[in-house]
Every structure is written in structure tokens, then in C-alpha cells.
Design a protein around this motif. Structure first.
Motif, PDB file in Angstrom:
ATOM      1  N   ILE A   8       0.839  -1.197   0.000  1.00 19.22           N
ATOM      2  CA  ILE A   8       0.000   0.000   0.000  1.00 19.22           C
ATOM      3  C   ILE A   8       0.875   1.249   0.000  1.00 19.22           C
ATOM      4  CG2 ILE A   8      -1.670   1.350   1.334  1.00 19.22           C
ATOM      5  CD1 ILE A   8      -2.914  -1.387   2.187  1.00 19.22           C
ATOM      6  N   ALA A   9       1.839   1.310   0.910  1.00 14.23           N
ATOM      7  CA  ALA A   9       2.697   2.500   1.007  1.00 14.23           C
ATOM      8  C   ALA A   9       3.475   2.741  -0.279  1.00 14.23           C
ATOM      9  CB  ALA A   9       3.653   2.354   2.190  1.00 14.23           C
ATOM     10  N   ASN A  10       3.977   1.686  -0.886  1.00 14.26           N
ATOM     11  CA  ASN A  10       4.805   1.833  -2.084  1.00 14.26           C
ATOM     12  C   ASN A  10       4.020   2.229  -3.327  1.00 14.26           C
ATOM     13  OD1 ASN A  10       7.114   1.178  -0.650  1.00 14.26           O
ATOM     14  ND2 ASN A  10       7.023  -0.977  -1.193  1.00 14.26           N
ATOM     15  N   ASN A  11       2.701   2.151  -3.256  1.00 12.67           N
ATOM     16  CA  ASN A  11       1.882   2.479  -4.429  1.00 12.67           C
ATOM     17  C   ASN A  11       1.041   3.739  -4.265  1.00 12.67           C
ATOM     18  OD1 ASN A  11       2.130   0.332  -6.625  1.00 12.67           O
ATOM     19  ND2 ASN A  11       2.084  -0.849  -4.726  1.00 12.67           N
ATOM     20  N   THR A  12       1.285   4.512  -3.213  1.00 15.21           N
ATOM     21  CA  THR A  12       0.490   5.727  -3.037  1.00 15.21           C
ATOM     22  C   THR A  12       0.767   6.737  -4.143  1.00 15.21           C
ATOM     23  OG1 THR A  12       2.118   6.611  -1.481  1.00 15.21           O
ATOM     24  CG2 THR A  12       0.189   5.483  -0.540  1.00 15.21           C
ATOM     25  N   THR A  13       2.023   6.944  -4.478  1.00 16.67           N
ATOM     26  CA  THR A  13       2.351   7.915  -5.531  1.00 16.67           C
ATOM     27  C   THR A  13       1.679   7.521  -6.841  1.00 16.67           C
ATOM     28  OG1 THR A  13       4.439   8.449  -4.471  1.00 16.67           O
ATOM     29  CG2 THR A  13       4.228   9.034  -6.792  1.00 16.67           C
ATOM     30  N   GLU A  39      -6.247  15.042   1.789  1.00 20.86           N
ATOM     31  CA  GLU A  39      -6.606  13.673   2.174  1.00 20.86           C
ATOM     32  C   GLU A  39      -5.579  12.668   1.663  1.00 20.86           C
ATOM     33  OE1 GLU A  39      -8.880  12.342   4.167  1.00 20.86           O
ATOM     34  OE2 GLU A  39      -9.912  14.221   4.613  1.00 20.86           O
ATOM     35  N   THR A  40      -5.101  12.858   0.425  1.00 25.45           N
ATOM     36  CA  THR A  40      -4.108  11.914  -0.104  1.00 25.45           C
ATOM     37  C   THR A  40      -2.801  12.012   0.678  1.00 25.45           C
ATOM     38  OG1 THR A  40      -3.244  13.404  -1.834  1.00 25.45           O
ATOM     39  CG2 THR A  40      -5.107  11.979  -2.433  1.00 25.45           C
ATOM     40  N   GLU A  41      -2.431  13.218   1.069  1.00 24.05           N
ATOM     41  CA  GLU A  41      -1.207  13.393   1.855  1.00 24.05           C
ATOM     42  C   GLU A  41      -1.350  12.759   3.235  1.00 24.05           C
ATOM     43  OE1 GLU A  41      -0.629  17.635   1.611  1.00 24.05           O
ATOM     44  OE2 GLU A  41       0.311  17.475  -0.379  1.00 24.05           O
ATOM     45  N   LYS A  42      -2.520  12.905   3.825  1.00 23.56           N
ATOM     46  CA  LYS A  42      -2.803  12.302   5.129  1.00 23.56           C
ATOM     47  C   LYS A  42      -2.727  10.778   5.022  1.00 23.56           C
ATOM     48  CE  LYS A  42      -6.828  11.887   8.101  1.00 23.56           C
ATOM     49  NZ  LYS A  42      -8.193  12.365   8.287  1.00 23.56           N
ATOM     50  N   PHE A  43      -3.350  10.226   3.984  1.00 26.02           N
ATOM     51  CA  PHE A  43      -3.327   8.779   3.796  1.00 26.02           C
ATOM     52  C   PHE A  43      -1.908   8.287   3.531  1.00 26.02           C
ATOM     53  CE2 PHE A  43      -3.309   4.943   1.281  1.00 26.02           C
ATOM     54  CZ  PHE A  43      -4.098   4.096   2.057  1.00 26.02           C
ATOM     55  N   THR A  44      -1.179   8.983   2.673  1.00 24.96           N
ATOM     56  CA  THR A  44       0.190   8.581   2.345  1.00 24.96           C
ATOM     57  C   THR A  44       1.055   8.564   3.601  1.00 24.96           C
ATOM     58  OG1 THR A  44      -0.007   9.397   0.077  1.00 24.96           O
ATOM     59  CG2 THR A  44       2.220   9.174   0.954  1.00 24.96           C
ATOM     60  N   ALA A  45       0.937   9.591   4.426  1.00 31.33           N
ATOM     61  CA  ALA A  45       1.713   9.646   5.672  1.00 31.33           C
ATOM     62  C   ALA A  45       1.341   8.478   6.585  1.00 31.33           C
ATOM     63  CB  ALA A  45       1.492  10.981   6.377  1.00 31.33           C
ATOM     64  N   ALA A  46       0.052   8.187   6.701  1.00 24.99           N
ATOM     65  CA  ALA A  46      -0.394   7.084   7.548  1.00 24.99           C
ATOM     66  C   ALA A  46       0.092   5.737   7.007  1.00 24.99           C
ATOM     67  CB  ALA A  46      -1.918   7.096   7.668  1.00 24.99           C
ATOM     68  N   ALA A  47       0.016   5.547   5.700  1.00 28.54           N
ATOM     69  CA  ALA A  47       0.473   4.293   5.086  1.00 28.54           C
ATOM     70  C   ALA A  47       1.978   4.129   5.266  1.00 28.54           C
ATOM     71  CB  ALA A  47       0.095   4.262   3.607  1.00 28.54           C
ATOM     72  N   ASN A  48       2.731   5.207   5.102  1.00 29.79           N
ATOM     73  CA  ASN A  48       4.183   5.133   5.280  1.00 29.79           C
ATOM     74  C   ASN A  48       4.555   4.835   6.726  1.00 29.79           C
ATOM     75  OD1 ASN A  48       4.756   5.580   2.570  1.00 29.79           O
ATOM     76  ND2 ASN A  48       4.918   7.780   2.828  1.00 29.79           N
ATOM     77  N   ALA A  49       3.844   5.459   7.666  1.00 30.31           N
ATOM     78  CA  ALA A  49       4.112   5.204   9.085  1.00 30.31           C
ATOM     79  C   ALA A  49       3.791   3.750   9.431  1.00 30.31           C
ATOM     80  CB  ALA A  49       3.294   6.163   9.954  1.00 30.31           C
ATOM     81  N   LEU A  50       2.703   3.229   8.898  1.00 26.02           N
ATOM     82  CA  LEU A  50       2.344   1.837   9.142  1.00 26.02           C
ATOM     83  C   LEU A  50       3.404   0.895   8.568  1.00 26.02           C
ATOM     84  CD1 LEU A  50       0.398  -0.313  10.183  1.00 26.02           C
ATOM     85  CD2 LEU A  50      -0.815  -0.139   7.979  1.00 26.02           C
ATOM     86  N   ALA A  51       3.842   1.162   7.360  1.00 32.76           N
ATOM     87  CA  ALA A  51       4.866   0.310   6.742  1.00 32.76           C
ATOM     88  C   ALA A  51       6.160   0.344   7.551  1.00 32.76           C
ATOM     89  CB  ALA A  51       5.110   0.742   5.295  1.00 32.76           C
ATOM     90  N   ALA A  52       6.533   1.516   8.041  1.00 33.09           N
ATOM     91  CA  ALA A  52       7.753   1.630   8.849  1.00 33.09           C
ATOM     92  C   ALA A  52       7.621   0.815  10.130  1.00 33.09           C
ATOM     93  CB  ALA A  52       8.042   3.094   9.166  1.00 33.09           C
ATOM     94  N   ALA A  53       6.481   0.891  10.782  1.00 33.63           N
ATOM     95  CA  ALA A  53       6.265   0.133  12.012  1.00 33.63           C
ATOM     96  C   ALA A  53       6.196  -1.367  11.729  1.00 33.63           C
ATOM     97  CB  ALA A  53       4.984   0.597  12.706  1.00 33.63           C
ATOM     98  N   ALA A  54       5.619  -1.732  10.607  1.00 31.48           N
ATOM     99  CA  ALA A  54       5.494  -3.142  10.249  1.00 31.48           C
ATOM    100  C   ALA A  54       6.853  -3.795  10.027  1.00 31.48           C
ATOM    101  CB  ALA A  54       4.617  -3.292   9.006  1.00 31.48           C
ATOM    102  N   VAL A  85       1.406  -2.637  15.743  1.00 32.85           N
ATOM    103  CA  VAL A  85       0.951  -1.841  14.592  1.00 32.85           C
ATOM    104  C   VAL A  85      -0.507  -1.406  14.707  1.00 32.85           C
ATOM    105  CG1 VAL A  85       2.634  -2.774  12.941  1.00 32.85           C
ATOM    106  CG2 VAL A  85       0.463  -3.967  13.305  1.00 32.85           C
ATOM    107  N   GLU A  86      -1.144  -1.795  15.771  1.00 32.23           N
ATOM    108  CA  GLU A  86      -2.584  -1.555  15.920  1.00 32.23           C
ATOM    109  C   GLU A  86      -2.972  -0.086  15.754  1.00 32.23           C
ATOM    110  OE1 GLU A  86      -6.219  -2.853  18.854  1.00 32.23           O
ATOM    111  OE2 GLU A  86      -4.188  -2.784  19.692  1.00 32.23           O
TER     112      GLU A  86
END
Length: 151
Positions: free
Chosen positions: A72-77, A107-122, A131-132
């Protein structure tokens, strides 16, 4: 007479070129919509797998969760390019995306930041608890965008 034939040929070429450009634009529009629809479905599938792990922490598989979060994070762009310009209208996308471009971009920037943070934690997670909260932020961001910008 030659000039009339030549003029008719030029006008025919212009009309045909215009028709070909319209067909190309329509094909391009359809490709943008088809590509974003496919990627969104792939994101949904990845998200559903992560959600299942969040709902039943005993099934948490760190490698699988990381793979899905990274996808998900790698495909936001890539995803956001499928919404570029008026020609991308259609599909399940509301016209509000283009009418409120600044809001959609936020909204896209917010989602991208959240997806990147999740991927980093994962990358270092060993349990669903690791990761909850970040998963919740990504899922919430996804939902808030869909409420406004998806049909």
C-alpha cells in the motif's frame, strides 16, 4: 476545382485527426479509471488481510502484514496519478475530487503519511499490538477520504 478537392482533403484530415484524438483521450481516460480501480481493489485486498490480523491478533503474521503494508505505502504515488486532471473523472470517483482539489490533496497526503508510518512500524513488528494504532490511523484515513470522494 483542384483547390476545392485539396481543401476538402485538408478538412477531412482535420476532422479525422480530431476524431482520433477524441478516441485516444477516451481510451486514456478509461485506462486511468481502470488502473486506479484495479489498484484500489488490490489495496482493499491487502487491507482486508491486515484487518483480519487486527481483529484476531493470534493470526498475526509479521512477514505477511509487512508485505501488505509495504504494498500500500509503495503504491500511493502511483495511485494519486490516476486522479490527475479532468480526464481522470469517472468510475467510482466523485466530482468533488476535482471541485475540491485542495481538500482531496490534503486527504491523499494524510493517507500517504499514515500508510508510510504503518509500513515503517510493520518492518519491526512482532505482534498486532505493535501496529494496531498505526493501522487504525491508515484505515481511518482511507474511510474519511471515501466518505467525501467516492461514490
Amino acid at each position: 476545382m483542384f483547390h476545392k478537392i485539396a481543401l476538402a482533403s485538408v478538412l477531412s484530415a482535420v476532422v479525422l485527426t480530431g476524431c482520433n484524438n477524441a478516441a485516444t483521450t477516451t481510451a486514456q481516460d478509461n485506462t486511468l479509471i481502470e488502473n486506479r480501480t484495479k489498484l484500489m481493489k488490490d489495496w482493499r485486498q491487502a487491507n482486508e488481510g491486515m484487518k483480519a490480523m487486527m481483529e484476531n491478533p493470534a493470526t498475526f503474521d509479521a512477514a505477511t502484514f509487512k508485505e501488505r503494508a509495504d504494498f500500500i505505502a509503495n503504491n500511493t504515488t502511483t495511485m494519486w496519478t490516476y486522479f490527475d486532471g479532468e480526464t481522470a473523472k469517472g468510475g467510482d470517483a466523485q466530482d468533488a475530487i476535482w471541485a475540491d482539489a485542495a481538500g482531496f490533496k490534503a486527504e491523499t497526503e494524510k493517507f500517504t503519511a499514515a500508510a508510510n508510518a504503518l509500513a515503517a512500524a510493520a518492518a519491526t513488528a512482532t505482534s498486532a499490538a505493535d501496529v494496531e494504532a498505526l493501522y487504525g490511523e491508515m484505515a481511518s484515513s482511507c474511510g474519511s477520504c471515501h466518505k467525501v470522494y467516492k461514490k
